[in-house]
Design an enzyme around this catalytic site. Structure first.
Site, short mmCIF file in Angstrom:
data_model
loop_
_atom_site.label_atom_id
_atom_site.label_comp_id
_atom_site.label_asym_id
_atom_site.label_seq_id
_atom_site.Cartn_x
_atom_site.Cartn_y
_atom_site.Cartn_z
N ASP A 272 69.08 48.28 11.55
CA ASP A 272 69.89 47.56 12.17
C ASP A 272 70.00 48.36 13.53
O ASP A 272 69.55 49.47 13.40
CB ASP A 272 71.23 47.11 11.54
C1 BGC Z 1 73.63 43.48 15.06
C2 BGC Z 1 72.27 42.79 14.33
C3 BGC Z 1 71.40 42.41 15.72
C4 BGC Z 1 71.12 43.84 16.31
C5 BGC Z 1 70.26 43.60 17.63
C6 BGC Z 1 73.03 44.73 15.82
O1 BGC Z 1 74.29 45.13 16.37
O2 BGC Z 1 74.37 44.12 13.72
O3 BGC Z 1 72.62 41.46 13.89
O4 BGC Z 1 70.36 41.85 15.14
O5 BGC Z 1 72.40 44.22 16.83
O6 BGC Z 1 70.87 43.02 18.86
#
Ligand code: BGC
Length: 745
Positions: A272
């Site tokens: 993530d």
């Molecule tokens: C979120 C993800 C997301 C990623 C990219 C993160 O803060 O938890 O779900 O895909 O950001 O934007």
């Protein structure tokens, strides 16, 4: 032949051997720095100071780019990658396309309310088509976190509380995004996230630690992820939070033992955002170097924007802490996916296509259909709905009634401009000759803002003063007073659910409840339409407001779809994918809980709280229709079956009312004793059917080892016990039509 046809001509699926050979050829030419580049995803719109993306790409320092949504720029960056970087490997452009690119579909929790996986599959196919036309290759979706705590804001992004429904929605979304094969034109690579357990955050607080025993993980939290692997998902995203004291992005049990060794996942894992670097903040890794080592060793292939792999992996190889073979093993699946997707042959995007693709009327049509099928009728006393089309004087009241943002909901793609049909617009379009007055009433807003409020495109608005709010309240009441019928549109702003959007109260926020009560006291017929991303505790409304439609965050065509249902052109057939708690203090709440030594309704307990019933306000699987159904004639093909064998369960469903309608027939089981205590009910099958008045259909389910077995905590392995089972078939998780089944050795 149109443009689409020309592009689609090149869909050649390479064989495994061919892919492997091409990957090895590439690897043979790549330096360590370039290999680490492939393991690095960089921000196309830098959030923090650092080198320009162009410079990083030119040196072969990036395998993928996220947080950019600009077709021209994609092509410009791709040109640098394939012409100027040392090994000329194309980039993967990635973005969160969660429920639509330009055409916005209902939020995933709403799509799960359709109990119709084909709705999600078709929606994500449209999202993929539009995203691909924009130049994107990869979406960070579907989000597969089981969520049983409505306080957790990200409940909106998933399919709700149940593993069986969640697994069906997971597989459908993967098929929708990816199509038949990874090289399919007009499709994108999907990413199953956030692996795993994220939805069980302590207290519903986003990112807080999660404690889930292995049995709970395997029986409840893993099935949607495993279903995604079986559907061929290309990538996984490791979650942020601590799972049983080990951060998911440094968790070998999750990423190697389960994902690769047990499930045979062949794709790659991205962390993530910033998660690898944050292992230090999280109190797990000593420093960046340790974080890089532990993430890579645990099985994270790609570092999402934390800059930890590029800073530390080379040093770790040079001093022998990691072997070159560790790096190679991480790089291979990334290159394999690029080969499979045909990126080497077709690295660029035709910049003229996007405008035509997003303007296709059939996309809006799919969005309207998805919204219609996602809405759940919660109450309809005295058959107030459907409304008459000859209504002359309607008031549409509430802060969300004309809000494009709330109609589209959370998680729009980077830089999206809201463009939904609002509920007021939908009703006006349906009643061209009538007077349709609109008054928003007092605004609602988060008490504590979020990270997203600081984004460049965030619209900043000063809060209403108490006087302004009072004036808005009085105008809304006066508008309601002068109408023959009132539609109140209440719920949540788009920023009240989603990431960074947990809350402690599930009540209607601001002065919405007060407005509802005052308007109802006017004595007019009142319809409550809810736009929200989580179950809300609408206890007063559930007893007092005659008609309640849960419309969720229904997307671009939301207002039309609400009008379609309110005026009876469409008969609602959605069902709740989550239990509705009676208050925030009721969470976490889910139907598949275990019995206790003293269950409710037994000798001692009426409720497990003294101030509130234990039961949900609305049960999982619940939803009304404008017609009625009878589910009868439950038959289990055998009274006894042997462990390992299967049995058919059938029931008849009849439309006993006056109009065409949909019923979702649901099968639940309960194992009465066994190696472990088992939940008092578990969903094991469902089917949404359309029936004409008077029509009867037979539904058939199968119960076999996959449905009757489970991971036993007591024995530490998968088991199928020889025990007695209750079987129920019905229209929600309180189904009463019952049969017995015995499983024997
Ligand atoms: C979120 C993800 C997301 C990623 C990219 C993160 O803060 O938890 O779900 O895909 O950001 O934007």
């Amino acid at each position: 032949m149109d443009n689409e046809g020309k592009n689609s001509g090149a869909n050649v699926v390479p064989s495994e051997a061919e892919v492997a050979e091409r990957v090895e050829n590439l690897m043979g030419r790549m330096s360590l720095a370039e290999k680490i580049g492939q393991l690095t995803q960089i921000a196309g719109t830098p959030l923090f100071p650092g080198p320009e993306p162009e410079d990083v790409i030119r040196k072969g320092g990036a395998g993928s780019v996220l947080w950019l949504n600009d077709t021209k720029k994609f092509n410009a960056l791709q040109k640098i990658a394939v012409e100027e970087s040392p090994s000329k490997i194309p980039l993967l452009f990635a973005l969160d396309v969660i429920h639509g690119y330009r055409t916005v579909f209902p939020v995933p929790l709403a799509m799960a309310s359709s109990w119709d996986p084909s709705v999600a599959e078709r929606a994500q196919a449209v999202a993929a088509k539009e995203a691909r036309a924009a130049g994107l290759h990869w979406t960070f979706s579907p989000m597969l976190d089981i969520a049983r705590d409505a306080r957790w804001g990200r409940i909106v992004e998933g399919a709700g509380e149940d593993p069986c429904l969640g697994a069906a929605m997971a597989a459908a979304q993967v098929r929708g995004f990816q199509g038949e094969s990874l090289g399919a034109p007009d499709r994108v690579l999907a990413c199953a996230k956030h692996f795993a357990g994220y939805g069980a955050a302590d207290g519903g607080r986003d990112y807080d630690p999660v404690y889930l025993p292995e049995g709970r993980l395997r029986n409840v939290y893993f099935p949607p992820f495993e279903a995604a692997v079986k559907a061929g998902v290309g990538t996984f995203m490791s979650a942020y939070m601590d799972l049983n004291d080990v951060p998911a992005s440094g968790n070998r049990f999750l990423l190697r033992d389960v994902l690769r060794d047990e499930w045979g996942f062949q794709g790659f894992v991205v962390s993530d955002a910033l998660a690898i670097g944050n292992l230090v903040i999280q109190g797990f890794a000593r420093d960046g170097r340790d974080a890089a080592f532990r993430s890579l060793s645990a099985g994270v292939n790609m570092d999402m924007a934390s800059d930890t792999y590029p800073q530390h992996l080379a040093g770790l190889v040079e001093d022998g802490t990691l072997q070159m073979s560790d790096i190679d093993a991480a790089v291979r699946p990334i290159l394999a996916i690029k080969v499979r997707m045909g990126l080497f042959e077709r690295p660029y995007t035709d910049e003229s296509r996007l405008a035509q693709v997003v303007a296709r009327p059939e996309h809006r049509q799919e969005a309207r259909l998805a919204a219609q099928r996602s809405m759940v009728l919660l109450r309809n006393e005295g058959r107030l709905l459907p409304l008459h089309k000859d209504l002359k004087n309607v008031a549409v009241i509430g802060p969300l009634a004309d809000s494009m943002e709330a109609t589209e909901g959370s998680w729009m793609v980077f830089g999206h401009t809201p463009a939904a049909i609002t509920v007021v617009e939908g009703i006006r379009a349906r009643l061209p000759g009538a007077r349709v007055e609109y008054a928003p009433g007092p605004e609602i807003r988060r008490e504590i803002g979020s990270f997203f409020d600081d984004m460049p495109w965030a619209v900043k608005k000063d809060p209403q003063t108490a006087e302004q709010a009072e004036a808005a309240f009085q105008t809304a009441v006066a508008t309601a007073r002068s109408a023959d019928l009132v539609v109140l549109v209440l719920g949540e702003n788009a920023d009240m659910a989603g990431e960074f959007a947990s809350c402690t109260s599930l009540d209607l926020s601001g002065r919405q409840e007060e407005l509802l009560e005052v308007v109802l006291a006017l004595g007019k017929p009142v319809v409550l339409v809810l736009l929200n991303g989580r179950p809300l505790s609408i206890g007063w409304a559930a007893e007092n407001v005659p008609a309640i439609l849960e419309a969720w965050e229904p997307g671009s065509e939301g207002g039309h779809a609400v009008a379609d249902i309110l005026f009876g052109d469409v008969n609602p057939g959605g069902k709740l994918p989550v239990s509705f708690p009676r208050s925030g203090g009721h969470a976490p709440l889910y139907y598949a809980r275990n019995l206790t030594h003293s269950p409710e309704g037994g000798r001692m307990y009426r409720s497990r709280y003294w101030d509130c019933p234990t039961t949900p306000l609305y049960p999982f699987g619940f939803g009304l229709s404008y017609t009625t159904f009878a589910i009868t004639n439950l038959q289990v093909a055998a009274l006894q079956i042997k462990v390992g064998s299967s049995v058919a369960v059938t029931a008849d469903v009849t439309n006993t009312g006056p109009v065409l309608g949909d019923e979702v027939v649901q099968l639940y089981i309960h194992q009465k004793a066994g190696s472990d205590s088992r939940p008092l009910r578990e969903l094991k099958g469902f089917e949404r059917l359309t029936l004409k008045p008077g029509e009867t259909k037979t539904v058939t389910f199968n119960l076999g080892p996959a449905e009757l077995g489970y991971w036993s905590t007591n024995l530490g392995k998968w088991v199928q016990d020889a025990e007695a089972f209750d079987i129920w078939v019905g229209a929600d998780s309180l189904a009463t039509l019952h049969a017995d089944l015995e499983v024997i050795r």
